[in-house]
Design a protein around this motif. Structure first.
Motif, short mmCIF file in Angstrom:
data_model
loop_
_atom_site.label_atom_id
_atom_site.label_comp_id
_atom_site.label_asym_id
_atom_site.label_seq_id
_atom_site.Cartn_x
_atom_site.Cartn_y
_atom_site.Cartn_z
N UNK A 24 42.20 36.85 33.95
CA UNK A 24 42.32 37.64 32.73
C UNK A 24 40.96 38.26 32.42
N UNK A 25 40.98 39.53 32.08
CA UNK A 25 39.75 40.25 31.75
C UNK A 25 39.86 40.72 30.30
N UNK A 31 31.54 44.39 31.59
CA UNK A 31 32.33 45.06 32.64
C UNK A 31 31.61 45.08 33.98
N UNK A 32 30.33 45.37 33.98
CA UNK A 32 29.59 45.44 35.24
C UNK A 32 29.58 44.08 35.92
N UNK A 61 37.95 47.87 34.74
CA UNK A 61 37.07 47.48 35.84
C UNK A 61 37.13 48.46 37.01
N UNK A 62 38.22 49.21 37.10
CA UNK A 62 38.39 50.22 38.15
C UNK A 62 38.23 49.62 39.55
N UNK A 63 38.96 48.55 39.81
CA UNK A 63 38.91 47.90 41.12
C UNK A 63 40.28 47.88 41.80
N UNK A 64 41.24 48.58 41.25
CA UNK A 64 42.61 48.52 41.78
C UNK A 64 42.71 49.02 43.21
#
Length: 93
Positions: A24-25, A31-32, A61-64
């Motif tokens: 969970x975020x 964020x970094x 997070x833009x890691x998808x």
């Protein structure tokens, strides 16, 4: 929790024979730092282990695109579980 080292999570995944890891975020997290930790965990997990991120801060997070699945609804959880079940059939479970 947020202070769990990625290496310990990956070790637990292997010991337990888990098919997926869910994190969970929160929107208030760093964020970094969270992105760095998620990327480190993804690198330490076997390729066939799913990594799911949920919570209001997950998409930010833009890691998808990095073999990480953003799960942002109950339907998304159902789809992620179904995808794991499909992998299990391929592994003979």
């Amino acid at each position: 929790g947020g202070s769990s080292p990625p290496s310990e999570i990956a070790q637990a995944v292997r010991a337990l024979g888990a098919d997926a890891v869910g994190l969970t975020v929160t929107p208030t997290c760093d964020q970094k730092n969270a992105r760095t930790l998620v990327r480190a965990l993804r690198k330490q997990l076997p390729e066939d282990i799913s990594l799911w991120l949920g919570g209001q801060g997950a998409a930010a997070l833009r890691v998808a695109r990095e073999n990480v699945r953003i799960v942002d609804s109950w339907e998304g959880i159902d789809a992620a579980v179904d995808a794991c079940k499909g992998k299990d059939k391929g592994r003979g479970r």
